[in-house]
Design an enzyme around this catalytic site. Structure first.
Site, PDB file in Angstrom:
ATOM      1  CE  LYS A  52       8.490 -52.295 -27.506  1.00 24.31           C
ATOM      2  NZ  LYS A  52       7.954 -50.967 -27.124  1.00 24.31           N
ATOM      3  CB  SER A 127       4.397 -51.840 -25.729  1.00 26.80           C
ATOM      4  OG  SER A 127       5.319 -50.901 -26.247  1.00 26.80           O
ATOM      5  CB  SER A 151       6.100 -48.291 -24.542  1.00 29.47           C
ATOM      6  OG  SER A 151       4.754 -48.576 -24.762  1.00 29.47           O
TER       7      SER A 151
HETATM    8  N1  GLN Z   1       0.369 -47.872 -23.621  1.00 25.37           N
HETATM    9  C1  GLN Z   1       0.420 -46.889 -24.655  1.00 25.37           C
HETATM   10  C2  GLN Z   1      -0.335 -47.374 -25.859  1.00 25.37           C
HETATM   11  O1  GLN Z   1      -0.875 -48.416 -25.776  1.00 25.37           O
HETATM   12  C3  GLN Z   1       1.839 -46.566 -24.980  1.00 25.37           C
HETATM   13  C4  GLN Z   1       2.441 -47.447 -25.971  1.00 25.37           C
HETATM   14  C5  GLN Z   1       3.852 -47.086 -26.315  1.00 25.37           C
HETATM   15  O2  GLN Z   1       4.448 -46.174 -25.759  1.00 25.37           O
HETATM   16  N2  GLN Z   1       4.360 -47.768 -27.314  1.00 25.37           N
HETATM   17  O3  GLN Z   1      -0.398 -46.733 -26.865  1.00 25.37           O
END
Ligand code: GLN
Length: 446
Positions: A52, A127, A151
């Site tokens: 990532k 994400s 995410s």
């Molecule tokens: N979708 C969540 C957010 O937008 C989780 C993001 C994540 O875990 N990095 O914060």
């Protein structure tokens, strides 16, 4: 082989932001040389991995899918990268994500949206959407993602792969670009649970360079995969199968629970009464921490500086307004507001208290049960563009994953069937530092 497959499919899936074939080939060559001269094989010998793009990689751009960092080439490796290299895995490139890990669909990437390999009109989740899609499409053997509010697990569920968020502190965050430091964790995305155990074995462990890293003995995760769940006590929170969950998804989860029961596990309904406040508390806390963490991007120290400023203050302002995308700006504004004097007690402090209540809910359940099980996400992957204009709906995708981050405990998402041709994820949540049980249950089920 990995590059061949990437060449075949990545034009459609678009999981990668950056391929580094030259570095990968030379790393593979070095490994071959070591083996030829009698060296031993590492735990992940020769496995192609995708990373990532918020995990820093020496000499390879690390953009966090942000315009701001489009020119940022780190001079060091994150601890997890060092460990992967020691285990002889080979990084093939950097994977797409929502900008600074803020989002649940990959549509917040400043560069392009990744597509779900199961249906190219749907999102891969986020994400870590690039990380999940690359594994699902067979472009890499495994990938690393990060999970702040879901995410790793949510994209794993949407793409039909296995995604593990370890206990807070188990895996070093040194070299992970910070989003919300009290929640962020790095973890593996893999095709199956055994691979997840191998990658976790490699990346877990104390790191003096991360002050939040836990100094604990790392068990043998692979040998925990016994296939046995006889007598295991499974709690199913009624809040996790409530009205917000798609009935077909719910049916798949219930089927999975019957399978585990058939293997001798005991399944009982419980309540996690403060779950309904988790999303609100999370967006206050995560945005507050983000507003503070992202203060470092000023156009001076990292990334891209505006060309259009006449003085220093303008340079800060314009670098930030040109460099950050809309979701990142939204979070910085929300977080700055929540932390400002006069509002701190009403918002930030209140959210911290809710966080404690959520953790206590789990503590109580874990006095009597070994794991908590429910869906990873309320629906299967949605269509590209469907939620992008509606941040609140987007935030609710994480309603079932966020409580786990707030409590700091481990959870895995494993595929448990298809609804209308799209994968569903089963979420298995464990006690702090009890990844061994989480993996054992997931392995027995899969
Ligand atoms: N979708 C969540 C957010 O937008 C989780 C993001 C994540 O875990 N990095 O914060």
């Amino acid at each position: 082989q990995s590059y061949k497959r990437i060449g075949e499919v990545d034009g459609k899936v678009k999981a990668f932001l950056k391929l580094d074939e030259e570095q990968a080939r030379s790393a593979a060559k070095t490994l071959d040389g070591q083996i030829a001269s009698g060296g031993s094989r590492g735990l992940l010998f020769g496995l192609p991995a995708g990373i990532k793009d918020n995990i820093v990689t020496e000499g390879v751009t690390t953009t966090c899918a942000s315009k701001f960092l489009s020119n940022f080439t780190p001079v060091y490796d994150a601890t997890v990268m060092r460990k992967l290299k020691e285990a002889q895995a080979v990084s093939v490139g950097k994977l797409n994500m929502d900008e600074f890990a803020m989002g649940g669909s990959n549509e917040n990437s400043a560069f392009h949206a990744t597509r779900n390999p199961w249906d190219l009109d749907r999102v891969p989740g986020g994400s870590s959407g690039g990380s999940a899609a690359a594994v699902a499409a067979g472009e890499v053997y495994f990938s690393l993602g990060s999970d702040t509010g879901g995410s790793i697990r949510q994209p794993a569920a949407y793409c039909g792969v296995v995604g593990l968020k370890p206990t807070y502190g188990l895996v070093s965050r040194f070299g992970l670009v910070a989003f919300a430091s009290s929640l962020d964790q790095i973890g593996p995305l893999t095709k199956n649970v055994e691979d997840s155990a191998y990658v976790l074995q490699t990346i877990a462990g104390h790191d003096p360079q991360d002050s939040t890293s836990a100094n604990v003995e790392i068990p043998d995760y692979v040998s925990a995969l016994t296939g046995d769940v006889q007598g295991l006590r499974i709690a199913v929170p009624k809040e996790y199968l409530g009205s917000g969950v798609d009935p077909q998804v719910k049916a798949k989860i219930e089927e999975a629970l019957r399978v585990l029961e058939g293997m001798g596990a005991v399944v009982e309904e419980v309540s996690l009464p403060h779950s309904e406040y988790a999303v609100a508390a999370y967006y206050l806390l995560a945005s507050s921490e983000a507003s503070s963490n992202l203060a470092r991007y000023d156009g001076v120290r990292y990334g891209v500086r505006t060309d259009n400023a006449n003085n220093l203050l303008e340079m800060y302002h314009m670098s930030r307004s040109e460099g950050f995308g809309p979701e990142v700006k939204r979070r910085i504004m929300l977080g700055t507001y929540a932390l400002s004097s006069g509002y701190y007690d009403a918002y930030y402090l209140k959210a911290q208290k809710v966080r404690t209540l959520i953790k206590q809910d789990f503590d109580q359940v874990f006095e009597k049960y070994d794991v908590v099980i429910g869906p990873t996400a309320p629906t299967t992957a949605f269509r590209i563009g469907e939620q992008v204009g509606d941040p609140l709906t987007m935030y609710l995708n994480d309603i079932l994953t966020i409580p786990v981050n707030l409590a700091g405990i481990p959870a895995i998402s494993v595929p448990c069937g298809l609804v209308d041709g799209m994968p569903v994820g089963l979420q298995i949540i464990g006690k702090a530092l009890d990844e061994a049980t989480v993996l054992r249950v997931a392995h027995a089920f899969e």
